[in-house]
Design an enzyme around this catalytic site. Sequence first.
Site, mmCIF file in Angstrom:
data_model
loop_
_atom_site.group_PDB
_atom_site.id
_atom_site.type_symbol
_atom_site.label_atom_id
_atom_site.label_comp_id
_atom_site.label_asym_id
_atom_site.label_seq_id
_atom_site.Cartn_x
_atom_site.Cartn_y
_atom_site.Cartn_z
ATOM 1 N N GLY B 146 0.730 -1.215 0.082
ATOM 2 C CA GLY B 146 0.093 0.061 -0.162
ATOM 3 C C GLY B 146 0.780 1.352 -0.087
ATOM 4 N N TYR B 152 9.332 1.363 3.328
ATOM 5 C CA TYR B 152 9.617 0.136 3.741
ATOM 6 C C TYR B 152 10.931 -0.131 3.674
ATOM 7 C CZ TYR B 152 4.802 -0.953 3.099
ATOM 8 O OH TYR B 152 3.322 -1.074 3.009
ATOM 9 N N HIS B 158 7.153 2.061 8.013
ATOM 10 C CA HIS B 158 6.780 0.820 8.021
ATOM 11 C C HIS B 158 7.778 -0.396 8.394
ATOM 12 C CE1 HIS B 158 2.685 1.629 7.273
ATOM 13 N NE2 HIS B 158 2.650 1.897 5.937
#
Lengths: 222, 222
Positions: B146, B152, B158
């Site tokens: 997403g 990332y 995240h």
Amino acid sequence: MKAFLVYWHPEPQSFNHAMFVTAQATLTRLGAEVKTSDLYAMAFDPVSSRKNFRTVRDPAFLKLQTEEIYASEHQGFATDLDEEMAKLEWCDLMIWQFPLWWFGLPATMKGWVDRVFAMGRIYGGRRMYEGGAFRGKRALLSLTTGGPAQAYVKHGFHGDIHTILKPIQHGMLQFVGFDVLAPQVVYGPVRMSDAQRQAELDRFAQRLGRLDQETPLAWETY
Amino acid sequence: MKAFLVYWHPEPQSFNHAMFVTAQATLTRLGAEVKTSDLYAMAFDPVSSRKNFRTVRDPAFLKLQTEEIYASEHQGFATDLDEEMAKLEWCDLMIWQFPLWWFGLPATMKGWVDRVFAMGRIYGGRRMYEGGAFRGKRALLSLTTGGPAQAYVKHGFHGDIHTILKPIQHGMLQFVGFDVLAPQVVYGPVRMSDAQRQAELDRFAQRLGRLDQETPLAWETY
């Protein structure tokens, strides 16, 4: 205290079921209100699709997050999801009881998260991590493993249990704002004697009586 | 080459579906034999229970691993699982195409692992990790996220995608002996233009033509 217990195992005689029953009985005895979701008994459907919703934002192309936001604004979630979300919003302590399978949640419990943790109502915009909707609520994983404790340490046969649990504790629970307490892990109950299993149930019950004295885990990062 | 593609997404117009079709078409064009499991289209049931088996070892108490070992010895797996196991044993390259949901596999794909990776036939005894049944076979995760790529990385919003994928790459694929190739990650296709999405499909197709030149990821530890 308002406690919400989410549990999945296909065998009602399992040790996981005994842990679930122990939590339910102990918290009730301590004066808590307790709500439960016994996902196997409920035949909870873990597969996301249009059946998550009573509303339809875009009939031509299913984008789940778009439909979740629309359903959040129009009371459009399917009844089974709406009931789970209401319990999640109601509780101030949530416990997940499950067997660790393939380094993660069993499929039904993963599907419970996939479907119930819906964008709009449960998270989204700035409402995630430190700004999550559920700040102030506590959560606790209670799980069993197949292997023995010495397999679940750094450089052990399976590796550090805390790293294994990070996608759940950080990526799911802290993501929506929960303070996460240390996991309750019972290693290899399948190889225990009945007396050893009873001792694990007692250890869990005793801990549940002292939860208020616990400090949540540090906020995890990757 | 014998390629087995396992895919789950509830929307046939999704970018994940386009990636799945691209892999299928590209590998076929390159001369590979290709078998597929489109788990949503198959309505694959992700929930483990006695329906995993045609045999019964212990009718009084469901211990899944005990039943799995017994079914392995007595050709007792349910037909839907038997077919999936046969594809797994047949292939020399396996690709999983899925959207990353809550730091992991969507429930149906997790349930495919829970049910198909059965003790006895697929792993067990000394047949795991370096001694896994599928040594010499290669596997590759192909997924969408997403969030954008910069979320990332280590200490990103995240966190490091490789840490997030470790329970899948190490705990599932390396566990049963696969050599794992670098993941094919498409970050945030929902915010891409059609041209950008097409470029991602082309990038995947080009990579699939050169897979033989790739070195698997280092064996991971925790």
